[in-house]
Motif scaffolding. Structure first.
Motif, PDB file in Angstrom:
ATOM      1  N   GLY A  10      38.290  58.444  12.393  1.00 20.04           N
ATOM      2  CA  GLY A  10      37.301  57.767  12.749  1.00 20.04           C
ATOM      3  C   GLY A  10      35.902  58.451  12.102  1.00 20.04           C
ATOM      4  N   TYR A  11      34.987  58.274  13.159  1.00 19.95           N
ATOM      5  CA  TYR A  11      33.344  58.718  12.802  1.00 19.95           C
ATOM      6  C   TYR A  11      33.661  60.357  12.347  1.00 19.95           C
ATOM      7  CZ  TYR A  11      31.640  54.356  13.848  1.00 19.95           C
ATOM      8  OH  TYR A  11      31.187  53.066  13.942  1.00 19.95           O
ATOM      9  N   VAL A  12      34.538  60.938  13.055  1.00 22.42           N
ATOM     10  CA  VAL A  12      34.539  62.560  13.147  1.00 22.42           C
ATOM     11  C   VAL A  12      35.649  62.962  11.752  1.00 22.42           C
ATOM     12  CG1 VAL A  12      35.110  64.420  14.008  1.00 22.42           C
ATOM     13  CG2 VAL A  12      33.676  63.160  15.021  1.00 22.42           C
ATOM     14  N   GLY A  13      36.785  62.313  12.171  1.00 21.66           N
ATOM     15  CA  GLY A  13      37.837  62.752  11.369  1.00 21.66           C
ATOM     16  C   GLY A  13      37.658  62.428   9.931  1.00 21.66           C
ATOM     17  N   GLY A  14      37.131  61.023   9.621  1.00 19.70           N
ATOM     18  CA  GLY A  14      36.903  60.885   8.257  1.00 19.70           C
ATOM     19  C   GLY A  14      35.932  61.703   7.363  1.00 19.70           C
ATOM     20  N   PRO A  15      34.609  61.683   7.848  1.00 18.54           N
ATOM     21  CA  PRO A  15      33.515  62.571   7.308  1.00 18.54           C
ATOM     22  C   PRO A  15      33.948  63.971   7.241  1.00 18.54           C
ATOM     23  CG  PRO A  15      32.464  61.046   8.610  1.00 18.54           C
ATOM     24  CD  PRO A  15      34.075  60.810   8.888  1.00 18.54           C
ATOM     25  N   THR A  16      34.536  64.709   8.165  1.00 14.22           N
ATOM     26  CA  THR A  16      34.882  66.085   8.134  1.00 14.22           C
ATOM     27  C   THR A  16      35.957  66.264   7.119  1.00 14.22           C
ATOM     28  OG1 THR A  16      36.370  65.819   9.964  1.00 14.22           O
ATOM     29  CG2 THR A  16      34.237  66.559  10.838  1.00 14.22           C
ATOM     30  N   MET A  17      36.944  65.637   7.299  1.00 12.31           N
ATOM     31  CA  MET A  17      37.949  65.889   6.019  1.00 12.31           C
ATOM     32  C   MET A  17      37.637  65.513   4.681  1.00 12.31           C
ATOM     33  SD  MET A  17      40.369  67.065   8.023  1.00 12.31           S
ATOM     34  CE  MET A  17      39.406  67.722   9.473  1.00 12.31           C
ATOM     35  N   ALA A  18      36.696  64.472   4.753  1.00 10.16           N
ATOM     36  CA  ALA A  18      36.215  64.234   3.161  1.00 10.16           C
ATOM     37  C   ALA A  18      35.356  65.536   2.807  1.00 10.16           C
ATOM     38  CB  ALA A  18      35.220  63.071   3.403  1.00 10.16           C
ATOM     39  N   VAL A  19      34.567  66.175   3.658  1.00  6.95           N
ATOM     40  CA  VAL A  19      33.885  67.117   3.301  1.00  6.95           C
ATOM     41  C   VAL A  19      34.527  68.624   3.103  1.00  6.95           C
ATOM     42  CG1 VAL A  19      32.020  68.926   3.863  1.00  6.95           C
ATOM     43  CG2 VAL A  19      31.642  66.492   4.196  1.00  6.95           C
ATOM     44  N   ILE A  20      35.652  68.648   3.680  1.00  9.43           N
ATOM     45  CA  ILE A  20      36.563  69.983   3.637  1.00  9.43           C
ATOM     46  C   ILE A  20      37.317  69.683   2.266  1.00  9.43           C
ATOM     47  CG2 ILE A  20      38.935  70.836   4.325  1.00  9.43           C
ATOM     48  CD1 ILE A  20      37.850  70.622   7.174  1.00  9.43           C
ATOM     49  N   ALA A  21      37.709  68.363   1.957  1.00  8.71           N
ATOM     50  CA  ALA A  21      38.393  68.088   0.558  1.00  8.71           C
ATOM     51  C   ALA A  21      37.521  68.364  -0.599  1.00  8.71           C
ATOM     52  CB  ALA A  21      39.026  66.917   0.531  1.00  8.71           C
ATOM     53  N   LEU A  22      36.258  67.835  -0.480  1.00  5.99           N
ATOM     54  CA  LEU A  22      35.316  68.092  -1.489  1.00  5.99           C
ATOM     55  C   LEU A  22      34.762  69.754  -1.705  1.00  5.99           C
ATOM     56  CD1 LEU A  22      33.006  66.489  -3.209  1.00  5.99           C
ATOM     57  CD2 LEU A  22      31.618  67.240  -1.588  1.00  5.99           C
ATOM     58  N   LYS A  23      34.843  70.387  -0.683  1.00  5.37           N
ATOM     59  CA  LYS A  23      34.461  71.801  -0.721  1.00  5.37           C
ATOM     60  C   LYS A  23      35.634  72.551  -0.911  1.00  5.37           C
ATOM     61  CE  LYS A  23      30.055  71.327   0.308  1.00  5.37           C
ATOM     62  NZ  LYS A  23      29.007  71.477  -0.653  1.00  5.37           N
ATOM     63  N   CYS A  24      36.759  72.215  -0.936  1.00  4.06           N
ATOM     64  CA  CYS A  24      37.942  73.003  -0.754  1.00  4.06           C
ATOM     65  C   CYS A  24      39.115  72.395  -1.967  1.00  4.06           C
ATOM     66  CB  CYS A  24      38.786  73.392   0.518  1.00  4.06           C
ATOM     67  SG  CYS A  24      37.647  73.890   1.815  1.00  4.06           S
ATOM     68  N   PRO A  25      38.811  72.482  -3.244  1.00  3.92           N
ATOM     69  CA  PRO A  25      39.760  71.658  -3.931  1.00  3.92           C
ATOM     70  C   PRO A  25      41.157  72.361  -3.925  1.00  3.92           C
ATOM     71  CG  PRO A  25      38.061  72.663  -5.290  1.00  3.92           C
ATOM     72  CD  PRO A  25      37.614  73.071  -3.838  1.00  3.92           C
ATOM     73  N   ASP A  26      41.452  73.440  -3.440  1.00  2.98           N
ATOM     74  CA  ASP A  26      42.727  74.197  -3.384  1.00  2.98           C
ATOM     75  C   ASP A  26      43.637  73.626  -2.284  1.00  2.98           C
ATOM     76  OD1 ASP A  26      40.845  75.382  -1.905  1.00  2.98           O
ATOM     77  OD2 ASP A  26      41.796  77.197  -1.907  1.00  2.98           O
ATOM     78  N   ILE A  27      42.945  72.880  -1.482  1.00  2.00           N
ATOM     79  CA  ILE A  27      43.385  72.452  -0.209  1.00  2.00           C
ATOM     80  C   ILE A  27      43.651  70.804  -0.204  1.00  2.00           C
ATOM     81  CG2 ILE A  27      43.264  71.984   2.581  1.00  2.00           C
ATOM     82  CD1 ILE A  27      41.668  74.821   2.339  1.00  2.00           C
ATOM     83  N   GLU A  28      44.955  70.532   0.208  1.00  2.00           N
ATOM     84  CA  GLU A  28      45.344  69.131   0.123  1.00  2.00           C
ATOM     85  C   GLU A  28      45.054  68.592   1.473  1.00  2.00           C
ATOM     86  OE1 GLU A  28      49.167  67.290  -1.402  1.00  2.00           O
ATOM     87  OE2 GLU A  28      49.185  66.690   0.711  1.00  2.00           O
ATOM     88  N   VAL A  29      44.125  67.346   1.675  1.00  2.00           N
ATOM     89  CA  VAL A  29      43.929  66.906   3.108  1.00  2.00           C
ATOM     90  C   VAL A  29      44.237  65.417   3.162  1.00  2.00           C
ATOM     91  CG1 VAL A  29      41.925  66.682   4.419  1.00  2.00           C
ATOM     92  CG2 VAL A  29      41.751  68.375   2.797  1.00  2.00           C
ATOM     93  N   VAL A  30      45.236  64.951   4.134  1.00  2.00           N
ATOM     94  CA  VAL A  30      45.539  63.734   4.215  1.00  2.00           C
ATOM     95  C   VAL A  30      45.184  63.453   5.878  1.00  2.00           C
ATOM     96  CG1 VAL A  30      47.363  62.296   4.514  1.00  2.00           C
ATOM     97  CG2 VAL A  30      47.513  64.263   3.146  1.00  2.00           C
TER      98      VAL A  30
END
Ligand code: NAD
Length: 471
Positions: A10-30
């Protein structure tokens, strides 16, 4: 590679995870969700939510280390860290109806985690939840544990819609609460390491679980309280000839108070403020603190009062009736730069005007007609009188039209209500609008974004919140 799974896109899960994925290329985010249309939208060119900067972030990492899926169980089973970012609305029936948080979605997510997990997990509360929820989650997980170790962390989200990406890139603080045990501290460190990819260390705060859970409710209550405080003063300004902008400026110059969040308006909205205060009220009542509960209730009462005061002002100014008159509503979202209409004051204002049989023409740059019709048709839960639902008449809904242009909305109108502070409403050609309206032409500025004097020079009769009225 560390694997993160977030339940709730949702409004939180989508954007927060997108930013984690962007900032942490060594982490896989689903990011997983039970809603197929929502996941399809996250995987398309038209994301399910409008948020400045979000498209860019998603484009950069989707398919690299950011994925959206409906295969909830598979990705939960594979993850090391599971964020739970499901909705936690106000309960509408049963014990605590009208106040308590409905944790149905949370509980079903927790039971599913327990069912499918085959390895140790860190489970992170991202949703806003009542204080002590982690205790309940722990019970569900450990009683079904099959030897698996679960560490529960509270990591409430403080982003604001409309500025979510900016807030996530540069958070005032990241708060992580955990158990004060060696395993708990280890889990806190794992999450700290994720945020340390881009958040300075002094902005990552660690606390015990209950402090983290309560801090989120308290922060939203304080923010909403500021709005209700300035709105309460705005009513007094109108009664006395003071100008709320001048008063707020003078008050905000005190460094102990500060200038932010002191804009008088038609009222606050959004899915969080009211829900989280009601939640706080319920927790206070359950803990035998009725006076504290009453204190916070008043923040919502003032907000309701502000919305009805606005409607009454519109009707009273227009010769005590809006029956059959066309009212243009500019803005329906609860704030600018979002398409979110949850608990938007526009719903209450439109319902109030429809109650007096107005014809309403609505324009909002990000809100669809379907959304508006659905919002207006929905029964609004009356938190103060939980046994009564406000009836909505289908004939009243027919008096509403939605258009894709502010000039179209205002053509032939008797009055204009500005209900969202979209930047484009500041620079409209108000002379053109005036020329095409019925006379006398009224503007009711529920966000104080237009200069009342300039509009008066054109010929409008203007009502701004908390400002001197036309003679
Ligand atoms: P939302 O309704 O936009 O998203 C929640 C998502 O969770 C939905 O897509 C829903 O389908 C999904 N979901 C529910 N149960 C599920 C399950 N069992 N498995 C998989 N998916 C499931 O809600 P939101 O606005 O993102 O808010 C989420 C939480 O974050 C709430 O507790 C809210 O209070 C809190 N919060 C919201 C904001 C905000 O600005 N919206 C800010 C901070 C915190």
């Amino acid at each position: 590679m560390v694997k993160i799974c977030c339940i709730g896109a949702g409004y939180v899960g989508g954007p927060t995870m997108a930013v984690i994925a962007l900032k942490c290329p060594d982490i896989e985010v689903v990011v997983v969700d039970i809603s197929k249309p929502r996941i399809e939208a996250w995987n398309s060119d038209t994301l399910p939510i409008y948020e400045p900067g979000l498209d860019d972030v998603v484009k950069q990492c989707r398919g690299r280390n950011l994925f959206f899926s409906t295969d909830v169980e598979k990705h939960v089973a594979e993850a090391d860290i599971i964020f739970v970012s499901v909705n936690t609305p106000t309960k509408t029936r049963g014990l605590g109806a009208g106040k308590a948080a409905d944790l149905t979605y949370w509980e079903s997510a927790a039971r599913m985690i327990a069912d499918v997990s085959k390895s140790d997990k860190i489970v992170v509360e991202k949703s806003t939840v009542p204080v002590k929820t982690a205790e309940a989650i722990e019970k569900i997980l450990t009683h079904n544990s099959k030897g698996i170790n679960y560490q529960i962390l509270s990591n409430p989200e403080f982003l604001a819609e409309g500025t979510a990406i900016e807030d996530l890139f540069k958070p005032d603080r990241v708060l992580i609460g955990g158990r004060e045990t060696p395993e708990g501290r280890k889990a806190v460190q794992v999450l700290k390491d994720v945020y340390a990819h881009w958040v300075p260390e002094d902005r990552i705060l660690t606390t015990n679980l209950w402090s983290a859970e309560l801090s989120k409710l308290a922060a939203n209550a304080f923010l909403a309280q500021r709005i209700s405080s300035v709105n309460a003063i705005s009513a007094l300004c109108e009664a006395t000839g003071a100008n709320v902008s001048e008063v707020a400026y003078a008050v905000g110059k005190d460094t102990r108070i500060g200038p932010k969040f002191l804009n008088a308006s038609v009222g606050f909205g959004g899915s969080c403020f009211q829900k989280d205060i009601l939640n706080l009220v319920y927790i206070c009542e359950c803990n035998g603190l009725p006076e504290v509960a009453n204190y916070w209730k008043q923040v919502i009462r003032i907000n309701d009062y502000q919305k009805s005061r606005f409607v009454n002002r519109v009707v009273a100014s227009m010769f005590n009736t809006v029956a059959g008159k066309k009212i243009a509503v500019l803005g329906f979202a609860f704030k600018k730069d979002t398409g979110d209409t949850r608990e938007t004051p526009a719903i209450d204002v439109c319902k109030g005007l429809l109650g007096d049989k107005a014809q309403i023409s609505i324009y909002d740059p990000q809100v669809t007609e379907d959304q508006i019709q659905r919002d207006l048709a929905m029964n609004k839960f009356d938190w103060d009188h939980p046994m009564h639902l406000q009836p909505t008449s289908p004939t009243a809904i027919k008096q509403v039209s939605c258009v894709w242009d502010a000039y179209e909305a205002t053509k032939g109108a008797h009055g204009v209500c500005i209900l969202t502070e979209w930047d484009e409403f500041k620079t409209l050609d108000y002379q053109k609008i005036f020329d095409n309206m019925q006379k006398p032409a009224f503007v009711f500025d529920g966000r104080n974004i237009v200069d009342p004097e300039k509009l008066r020079e054109i010929g409008f009769i203007v009502y701004s919140i908390g400002k001197p009225l036309d003679a």
